[in-house]
Motif scaffolding. Structure first.
Motif, PDB file in Angstrom:
ATOM      1  N   HIS A  84       0.803  -1.218   0.000  1.00 45.24           N
ATOM      2  CA  HIS A  84       0.000   0.000   0.000  1.00 45.24           C
ATOM      3  C   HIS A  84       0.844   1.280   0.000  1.00 45.24           C
ATOM      4  N   ALA A  85       2.153   1.163  -0.163  1.00 44.83           N
ATOM      5  CA  ALA A  85       3.044   2.318  -0.067  1.00 44.83           C
ATOM      6  C   ALA A  85       2.863   3.276  -1.241  1.00 44.83           C
ATOM      7  N   GLU A  86       2.971   4.569  -0.951  1.00 45.01           N
ATOM      8  CA  GLU A  86       2.899   5.586  -2.007  1.00 45.01           C
ATOM      9  C   GLU A  86       4.013   5.395  -3.036  1.00 45.01           C
ATOM     10  N   GLY A  87       5.177   4.975  -2.572  1.00 42.81           N
ATOM     11  CA  GLY A  87       6.298   4.796  -3.484  1.00 42.81           C
ATOM     12  C   GLY A  87       6.059   3.692  -4.496  1.00 42.81           C
ATOM     13  N   LEU A  88       5.333   2.639  -4.087  1.00 37.34           N
ATOM     14  CA  LEU A  88       5.019   1.570  -5.030  1.00 37.34           C
ATOM     15  C   LEU A  88       4.037   2.063  -6.093  1.00 37.34           C
ATOM     16  N   ALA A  89       3.073   2.872  -5.679  1.00 35.42           N
ATOM     17  CA  ALA A  89       2.145   3.465  -6.651  1.00 35.42           C
ATOM     18  C   ALA A  89       2.906   4.346  -7.640  1.00 35.42           C
ATOM     19  N   ALA A  90       3.900   5.103  -7.132  1.00 29.14           N
ATOM     20  CA  ALA A  90       4.728   5.922  -8.018  1.00 29.14           C
ATOM     21  C   ALA A  90       5.516   5.044  -8.979  1.00 29.14           C
ATOM     22  N   LEU A  91       6.040   3.925  -8.477  1.00 35.36           N
ATOM     23  CA  LEU A  91       6.813   3.020  -9.329  1.00 35.36           C
ATOM     24  C   LEU A  91       5.931   2.405 -10.415  1.00 35.36           C
ATOM     25  N   GLU A  92       4.695   2.083 -10.082  1.00 34.87           N
ATOM     26  CA  GLU A  92       3.772   1.567 -11.094  1.00 34.87           C
ATOM     27  C   GLU A  92       3.554   2.591 -12.205  1.00 34.87           C
TER      28      GLU A  92
END
Length: 256
Positions: A12-20
């Motif tokens: 659920h991390a914001e950084g993972l959403a950014a990476l996507e």
């Protein structure tokens, strides 16, 4: 191009959403296998004493009760029917530079991808801890897609991967990209002793002010000067400079 994403801050991390979002600038074939919970600081660890429980969240998106290393292994060996062309790990909330690469679960995701024979990159976004965890994700999101495309054309030797660190600034303040070496920091952890409700002691590890090697050419110097740091890291930890010296000592010869 098929890309496998993971991180250490959790599904659920914001950084993972950014990476996507970064990955989808490169291809539509993006897969995610990320930890159910925060796995920061676990380095290149495996889960051996508990089962790995995989949960499908959406098409091509999975959460795993395990470490970043577990996630890459499961992604490559179980989830995907064909190996990915690239493993991206991150985007971590906070830089992973100097000695910190040895602790980082984000780096570990790229390490495991490399061990699986896949080109891999770790991405981290610097921010000031005193800011209340305000992370400028837009820096990584703005510049990572082009940088990744360029780095995909670099032929790497076996067991080498890229560590990318994005500085704490606005996109307009970025001063370029620098290929760097790994810097050196002093030990930055302090021990905070407390007592629970029954008076028994417990402890928190806390990051403090870091001092160290800020020479030109290091990852630390580049990021501090608003540059993206690109560091090729190698998994072979052998210190070849002392092999002959050790052999001479074992042979009963003068080490010098």
């Amino acid at each position: 191009m098929r890309i496998l994403l993971t991180n250490d801050d959790g599904i659920h991390a914001e950084g993972l959403a950014a990476l996507e979002r970064i990955a989808r600038e490169l291809t539509d074939d993006v897969w995610v296998v990320a930890p159910e919970t925060d796995q920061s600081g676990l380095a290149h660890s495996l889960t051996l004493s508990e089962p790995l429980r995989l949960r499908k969240i959406d098409d091509k998106r999975y959460a795993l009760r395990g470490t970043p290393t577990d996630c890459v292994i499961m992604g490559v060996r179980e989830v995907l029917d064909v190996e990915p062309d690239l493993v991206l790990s991150g985007v971590n909330a906070g830089a992973n530079m100097a000695d910190d690469v040895t602790y980082s679960g984000t780096i570990a995701g790229a390490i495991e991808g490399t061990l699986q024979g896949i080109k891999s990159m770790a991405l981290s976004q610097a921010y000031h801890h005193a800011s209340g965890r305000v992370v400028p994700w837009e820096v990584a999101e703005t510049f990572a897609p082009k940088l990744i495309r360029q780095l995909m054309d670099v032929e790497l030797p076996d067991w080498t991967f890229f560590n990318l660190n994005f500085p704490n600034c606005t996109p307009a303040e970025l001063k370029g990209v620098e290929v760097t070496s790994q810097g050196k920091l002093d030990f930055g952890l302090t021990i905070d002793e407390r007592a629970d409700g029954r008076g028994f002691p417990y402890y928190w590890l806390r990051f403090g002010e870091r001092k160290g090697d800020f020479r030109v050419g290091t990852d630390i110097h580049a990021v501090r000067n608003h540059k993206i740091s690109v560091t090729p890291l190698k998994l072979d930890l052998t210190d070849y400079t002392v092999l002959d010296r050790v052999q001479r000592v074992l042979n009963g010869e003068d080490a010098d």
